[in-house]
Every structure is written in C-alpha cells, then in structure tokens.
Design a protein around this motif. Structure first.
Motif, short mmCIF file in Angstrom:
data_model
loop_
_atom_site.label_atom_id
_atom_site.label_comp_id
_atom_site.label_asym_id
_atom_site.label_seq_id
_atom_site.Cartn_x
_atom_site.Cartn_y
_atom_site.Cartn_z
N ILE A 104 0.73 -1.16 0.05
CA ILE A 104 -0.04 0.05 0.01
C ILE A 104 0.87 1.30 -0.01
N TYR A 122 -9.62 8.51 2.89
CA TYR A 122 -9.42 7.17 2.69
C TYR A 122 -9.01 6.15 3.83
N GLU A 123 -9.28 5.04 3.86
CA GLU A 123 -8.91 4.05 4.92
C GLU A 123 -8.82 2.75 4.28
N VAL A 124 -7.94 1.75 4.90
CA VAL A 124 -7.80 0.34 4.37
C VAL A 124 -7.86 -0.69 5.63
N VAL A 133 -11.88 -1.25 1.66
CA VAL A 133 -11.29 0.04 1.44
C VAL A 133 -12.11 1.03 1.10
N LEU A 334 -2.90 -0.09 -4.37
CA LEU A 334 -2.80 -1.27 -3.72
C LEU A 334 -2.54 -2.37 -4.47
#
Length: 357
Positions: A104, A122-124, A133, A334
């Motif tokens: 990432i 954003y966030e994973v 995601v 990603l």
C-alpha cells in the motif's frame, strides 16, 4: 512511564514562566522608554544631537517590542500547528506499508494552506470479509470539511467489521452522514428547532467502497466517485465503466445495493484510487491533468511499484498545477503481493480483475 510522569510537572511549570516573560518583557521595554524620557538629561534637551539620541532610544524600544510580539506569535502558531497536526493524523491516520498481503502507498494534499488534511478521506482495513477500502470526497475542502470526514471514517471503521455485505456498510455510512449533518444544522441554526427541515440540501459526499477477498475477487460500490484504475506491466485502464450511484446526501440510497463484481486481482496487479481533485487539476492554459497518460508512464513495462507510481503521479500533478492544485487531492495504490490466489473450480486461468462491465 517514569519519563512521562516526570515530564508533566516540568512542562506544566513552564507555562507560568512563559506568561511572566510575555508580560514582563514589554513592561521592561516600556519602563526603559519612560525612564529615559523622564530621568535622562539628554532627553530634556532640544538640540539636534539630543533629538537623534532620543529617536534612537525609542527606535530600539519599538524594535524590541516588535521582535518580542513576532516571536510570541510564531511560537503560538507553531504550537497550534503541532496540535492540529496531531489531531489530523489521528483522524486520517497513516496507512501501514502492507495489509493482509497487499502493498500500500497513499498520499494526500489539502488545498488550504496550513491544513494537513482537507475534504478527502481514505482508509484500508483487513477484516474477516476481506480487505475493505473506502475513498471519499466531502463537498468543499480544508478545515470546514474535517468534521464530515470524521463522521464518515468513524462509521466506516466500525461497519466494515460488523457488516458482511458492502451494501450494508454503505447504508451505515449514509445514516452516519445524515445524523452528522442534522447535528451540525442544529448547532448552526438553533432557531430551526430540533429537526431542521432540510439539513443536507447542499451537502454531499462521494464514496467508493472496495473489497478484495483472499482469492483476489474485487467487489465495489460507487456513489459518485471516480472509478479506480487497474495497473499492470505496460497497462493502466479503468477497472469498470459502470454507472455509479448518486453521491451520499442529496438522495436516499436505492432499496437494493448489490455490489459490482469486477473479477479478480491477480498477484502483481495493482489498483489506483483517487479523488476528483486529480483529474480536475488544470494548468495555466486550463487543460486538465492527463491522468491515464501519467499512469501509463509511471507503470512502464516492469513490475508495478505502488510507491513509484504514487511519486510519479504526484510529481506530475504538482508540475501540471503549478505547485498546488485548486482542490484537495488523495491518491491510494494497492498491489496484490500474495503468492497465489485460489481460483474457484471451472474458472479460466486468464480471468483477471480488469474485465470491464
């Protein structure tokens, strides 16, 4: 723990001293000027030399006061930026370099000077349902949009673990956004009563939800957000060209929210997610940033490197926009670094996530 406890009284003791210095130094400068004017024989004379001397003394006093005030303001600004940076890093926390076999790389830039983040989010997160995601864009940018970013991200971080379907996660985000906007409308317009008539009339958030399962299967839900790009050796193409849903806020979600299945992300392939501030960035002649060409150049013929792609696109974007885009920008890459993916029985070997539907 000992260091933390020992440091607290020391820091607390600095504040009274700082207050004394802040008040005492201007007082001393003023006392010097008054004493000189009243007690110094030179200040009582009217000759040219006496006037020059008096002017020099008051010039020195004024310069000292200006430098003292400037130093105090710079110190307060530095502390305020440190506090804001710490709060913003908790809100949009840095992503680890690897999550569940995915490499990432992420970066963002606020259009407001002095703000570390703006209206992009954003966030994973790795869950039992796969890596999930979110990429979003709140209407507006800068500090005014941070509260909405916090509401959406907070809801996402809880919902991805609780909900088995992406559609259920999206509904949780919709409810969290509506609740946040109602509370903000009541705070901004208390005379409107406990339930404002239309608190979300001019507010919206574009949201992209993505799920990458252990076998590489990619599912996606899109509410008015730009589609991701699929990256591979000498390849950069849109993941899909399907019609997205409307952004969250102005219109309710439809009754059925089936996730859009985009095939499988094989080892070595990567996904490039972005906000519309990237494609909407203009140069001095009004031309939009050529994102597909920039991605194709960044990928090249070799293996995809998320960090290299991120740096190349970000550098090209800054050159194109003259150093600072007019809108917030967020980029997320990603790459599937898993050694292998398990193919369901009967699936063709060449089936990839770049199938366009």
């Amino acid at each position: 723990m000992i260091r933390i406890k020992a440091g607290v009284p020391r820091r607390a003791g600095r504040h009274p001293l700082r207050r004394v210095l802040a008040l005492g130094l201007p007082t001393v400068w003023g006392a010097v000027a008054i004493t000189y004017k009243l007690a110094c024989p030179l200040a009582q004379q009217n000759g040219l030399g006496a006037r020059i001397g008096t002017s020099a003394v008051f010039f020195a006093v004024g310069t000292g006061l200006i430098f003292h005030v400037r130093h105090a303001l710079l110190r307060e600004l530095r502390e305020a930026r440190q506090v804001a940076g710490a709060a913003q890093s908790v809100l949009l926390r840095p992503l680890p370099p690897r999550i569940d076999g995915l490499n990432i790389a992420a970066a963002q830039l606020s259009a407001d000077r002095g703000a570390a983040i703006g209206g992009d989010l954003y966030e994973v997160i790795a869950t039992e349902h796969g890596v999930r995601v979110v990429m979003g864009d709140v209407r507006g940018h800068g500090l005014a949009a941070i509260s909405t970013v916090a509401a959406v991200l907070g809801s996402f971080r809880e919902a991805v673990h609780d909900e088995a379907e992406l559609g259920s996660v999206l509904r949780r985000l919709e409810r969290a956004l509506a609740r946040h906007l109602r509370e903000r409308a009541r705070a901004e317009h208390p005379s409107a009563g406990p339930e404002p008539d239309n608190p979300v009339a001019e507010e919206f958030v574009t949201v992209l939800l993505l799920e990458i399962r252990p076998d590489g299967e990619v599912s996606i839900l899109n509410c008015g957000h730009p589609w991701p790009y699929l990256l591979g050796p000498a390849r950069a193409e849109l993941l899909t060209r399907a019609e997205p849903l409307p952004p969250l806020g102005p219109f309710p979600l439809p009754a059925e929210l089936p996730a859009h299945h985009c095939g499988r992300l094989l080892p070595g392939d990567a996904l490039f997610l972005h906000t519309d501030g990237v494609e909407d960035a203009r140069d001095g002649r009004g031309r939009f940033f050529p994102l597909p060409a920039a991605l194709a150049e960044a990928v090249g013929a070799g293996p995809v490197s998320p960090q290299s792609v991120l740096r190349a696109v970000f550098a090209g974007l800054l050159r194109h926009s003259g150093g600072r885009p007019a809108d917030d920008v967020a980029l997320l890459v990603l790459r599937n670094d898993r050694c292998r993916v398990v193919r369901p029985p009967g699936e063709p070997v060449g089936h990839r996530a770049h199938r366009l539907t």
